[in-house]
Design a protein around this motif. Structure first.
Motif, short mmCIF file in Angstrom:
data_model
loop_
_atom_site.label_atom_id
_atom_site.label_comp_id
_atom_site.label_asym_id
_atom_site.label_seq_id
_atom_site.Cartn_x
_atom_site.Cartn_y
_atom_site.Cartn_z
N UNK A 97 0.86 -1.20 0.00
CA UNK A 97 0.00 0.00 0.00
C UNK A 97 0.89 1.25 0.00
N UNK A 98 0.52 2.35 -0.68
CA UNK A 98 1.39 3.53 -0.76
C UNK A 98 1.84 4.05 0.59
N UNK A 99 0.93 4.09 1.58
CA UNK A 99 1.34 4.58 2.88
C UNK A 99 2.32 3.63 3.56
N UNK A 100 1.98 2.33 3.48
CA UNK A 100 2.89 1.33 4.06
C UNK A 100 4.22 1.32 3.32
N UNK A 101 4.12 1.52 2.01
CA UNK A 101 5.35 1.53 1.19
C UNK A 101 6.27 2.65 1.61
N UNK A 102 5.72 3.86 1.81
CA UNK A 102 6.54 5.01 2.21
C UNK A 102 7.15 4.77 3.58
N UNK A 103 6.34 4.22 4.51
CA UNK A 103 6.84 3.97 5.86
C UNK A 103 7.93 2.89 5.86
N UNK A 104 7.73 1.83 5.08
CA UNK A 104 8.72 0.74 5.02
C UNK A 104 10.03 1.21 4.41
N UNK A 105 9.95 2.10 3.42
CA UNK A 105 11.20 2.60 2.79
C UNK A 105 11.98 3.44 3.78
N UNK A 106 11.26 4.25 4.58
CA UNK A 106 11.96 5.06 5.59
C UNK A 106 12.59 4.16 6.66
N UNK A 107 11.83 3.14 7.11
CA UNK A 107 12.38 2.20 8.10
C UNK A 107 13.59 1.45 7.54
N UNK A 108 13.50 1.08 6.26
CA UNK A 108 14.60 0.34 5.63
C UNK A 108 15.86 1.21 5.55
N UNK A 109 15.67 2.51 5.26
CA UNK A 109 16.82 3.42 5.18
C UNK A 109 17.49 3.57 6.54
N UNK A 110 16.68 3.56 7.61
CA UNK A 110 17.25 3.68 8.95
C UNK A 110 17.98 2.40 9.36
N UNK A 111 17.41 1.25 8.96
CA UNK A 111 18.02 -0.02 9.34
C UNK A 111 19.28 -0.32 8.50
N UNK A 112 19.24 0.06 7.24
CA UNK A 112 20.39 -0.20 6.34
C UNK A 112 21.31 1.01 6.35
N UNK A 113 21.98 1.21 7.49
CA UNK A 113 22.82 2.40 7.62
C UNK A 113 24.02 2.37 6.68
N UNK A 114 24.50 1.19 6.35
CA UNK A 114 25.68 1.08 5.47
C UNK A 114 25.32 1.21 4.00
N UNK A 115 24.05 1.21 3.69
CA UNK A 115 23.65 1.35 2.29
C UNK A 115 23.95 0.13 1.44
N UNK A 116 23.82 -1.05 2.03
CA UNK A 116 24.10 -2.26 1.26
C UNK A 116 22.99 -2.52 0.25
N UNK A 117 21.73 -2.21 0.60
CA UNK A 117 20.61 -2.43 -0.29
C UNK A 117 19.68 -1.21 -0.19
N UNK A 118 20.07 -0.06 -0.75
CA UNK A 118 19.28 1.16 -0.60
C UNK A 118 18.00 1.14 -1.44
#
Length: 454
Positions: free
Chosen positions: A63-84
């Motif tokens: 869902x667009x809202x879930x998608x936006x939230x998941x991308x932000x969470x993923x950016x915070x979790x993937x601090x090294x940028x292995x899978x941006x």
């Protein structure tokens, strides 16, 4: 140890052969390593692309809202940028994610690469896919491929270092082979030079490993053995001619001088002429026998070889010499083979050889003795054997009697010219037969045999 100049090594066949094999092995090495590199690179890229497509599929289904939230969470979790992951609006403005600027791309949903400059200033190689969502937004899914690039560089460095090592070892091996071959050929050349200078006893060195040079040296040494034998025979013939023909020539000259000095009547004069003619004919027969042996050794009659049966030839020879044997009450017998003793050869020459053996046996045997001619027909060989119970041949003279004009001291007063066994030996060599002389206890045993051919 002989000194070999480095400039001489590249001219050796072994060095050039080593270089050829180095080139072939190098090409094989490059082809194999290139194939492994290509397969590995394709596999790693395929795995990375499969993961990117899977991420795109998962994000697109949210869902667009879930998608936006998941991308932000993923950016915070993937601090090294292995899978941006990043999300952009319809105008390409940044909404969320690790990559804040949409990289240049040629097509949607196609894996591509670019160098991502992070906030800390470091550049990282990234493989990414740009996907257009149903609501018009743009999804960017990427993967850091720095490890893949390092692995590629590691493979290339291994290829280069392995190639250099292969080249160094191959060149060193070629130099060692060239040096070894040059030293060996130097020994062969020195041996040949000594032989050319007159040392016919010299032979080419043989290592015993049956390689190409060994086989060639063995053949050449066999040729040198034959040359030494022929030269020894020539020297022996010259010595024997000087020794044995001097007596009849002296008698001939002395008889003619006596005839010239004395006043002889017609009958005495005719007798002197007859004696001189007999001596001259005897000399002529000796030279004719020498020429016949030379003709046999020339091997010019090999082209006339045909299959023949030694049983038939031996029977003809025994029939020819039976009257001579009966005159001295010598029992001449023939023991034919139970099976045909067939071999390729010249029937006339073999008949002459058998006749010479029978003539010698009957000549030197005492009266009331026995001479036996046996035909040999075995699974692996054929031949014949002449056995008598005469005085025999001393072991020390069994090789010497095969020389032309050689006569043992015990037989010097027996009629003959010392060429019978020489002719038999020549016929044996022409037919690749082995001639052996042994003691029959008492008497002499002479055997002529050859391998049976198909």
């Amino acid at each position: 140890m002989s000194f070999v100049r480095l400039s001489e090594i590249p001219r050796t066949i072994s060095f050039r052969t080593g270089l050829v094999f180095l080139g072939l092995f190098g090409c094989s090495f490059l082809a194999l390593f290139g194939y492994v590199y290509w397969q590995t690179a394709v596999y790693l890229k395929t795995e990375a692309d499969t993961l990117l497509y899977r991420q795109v599929e998962n994000r697109s289904a949210q869902d667009p809202q879930l998608q936006l939230r998941e991308i932000r969470n993923h950016a915070a979790q993937d601090a090294d940028g292995r899978m941006p992951h990043s999300l952009f609006d319809q105008q390409g403005q940044f909404l969320a994610g690790a990559i804040e600027q949409l990289p240049p791309f040629t097509a949607y949903d196609k894996p591509q690469e670019f160098r991502w400059k992070k906030a800390n200033g470091h550049h990282r190689p990234v493989r990414f896919i740009v996907h257009r969502l149903a609501d018009g937004k743009t999804l960017l899914v990427a993967q850091d491929i720095h490890d893949i690039r390092e692995f590629d560089e590691l493979l290339i460095r291994a290829l280069v270092s392995g190639g250099v090592l292969l080249l160094v070892v191959g060149l060193f091996g070629a130099v060692v082979l060239g040096y070894s071959a040059h030293r060996r050929l130097d020994k062969v050349s020195r041996s040949i030079k000594g032989i050319i200078e007159g040392d016919l006893t010299g032979r080419l060195p043989v290592r015993g490993n049956n390689d190409d040079i060994d086989r060639l040296a063995t053949v050449v040494n066999g040729m040198l053995d034959e040359l030494e034998r022929l030269m020894s025979e020539v020297k022996g013939v010259c010595d024997d001619i000087a020794h044995d023909l001097r007596t009849p020539l002296t008698r001939l000259i002395a008889g003619l001088e006596r005839t010239q000095r004395r006043g002889l009547d017609e009958a005495q004069y005719a007798a002197s002429i007859d004696a001189a003619l007999n001596e001259a004919k005897s000399l002529l027969l000796t030279f004719k026998a020498l020429l016949r042996i030379s003709e046999i050794e020339d091997s010019a009659r090999r082209s006339h070889f045909a299959p023949l049966d030694l049983n038939l030839i031996s029977a003809d020879a025994v029939e020819l010499y039976e009257p001579l044997a009966q005159e001295r009450d010598i029992n001449l017998t023939l023991e034919p083979a139970r099976f045909p003793a067939v071999m390729p050869g010249d029937a006339q020459l073999l008949f002459d050889a058998i006749c010479n053996l029978l003539d010698n046996a009957i000549k030197f045997c005492p009266d009331h003795s026995a001479v036996r001619l046996t035909v040999i027909s075995e699974p692996n060989r054929v031949g014949l054997c002449v056995t008598d119970n005469g005085p025999g041949i001393a072991q020390a003279e069994q090789e010497a009697v095969l020389r032309r004009l050689y006569r043992a001291e015990a037989s010097r007063h027996t009629p003959g010219n010392g060429l019978g066994l020489s002719m038999v030996s020549a016929v044996a060599r022409m037919h690749d037969m082995k001639l052996s002389i042994s003691d029959a206890a008492p008497g002499c045993r002479i055997e002529l045999t050859t391998r049976r051919t198909a």
